[in-house]
Design a protein around this motif. Structure first.
Motif: not given
Length: 86
Positions: A75-77, A79-81, A83-84
């Motif tokens: 999930y954090p990976i 989301i980071r992809i 958003w960035s």
């Protein structure tokens, strides 16, 4: 003794799931404690599930703790992809 491992594995799964739900509802747990609850406890539960008797508790413990680890790691990976940008 091996049956206790299966029960403990499922208990850890339920404890981690409850902590995540409470955190999402606004009850903010100390971040360092949440890291242990989200990452370390499912690893312990997975190991206990691997050493448990071959029955439904073993399958539930292994599958649930693997799913919990997959969600908390992926999930954090993702989301980071998103958003960035790629």
């Amino acid at each position: 003794m091996r049956k206790v491992f299966g029960i403990a594995s499922v208990f850890i799964l339920l404890l981690c799931s409850a902590a995540i739900v409470l955190w999402l509802r606004g009850l903010h747990i100390v971040d360092s404690l949440l890291i242990y609850i989200v990452y370390v406890f499912p690893l312990i539960g997975l190991l206990l599930g691997l050493f448990a008797e071959k029955n439904k508790l073993r399958v539930t413990g292994i599958a649930g703790n693997l799913l919990l680890l997959a969600v908390t790691i992926l999930y954090p990976i993702v989301i980071r992809i998103i958003w960035s940008g790629p």
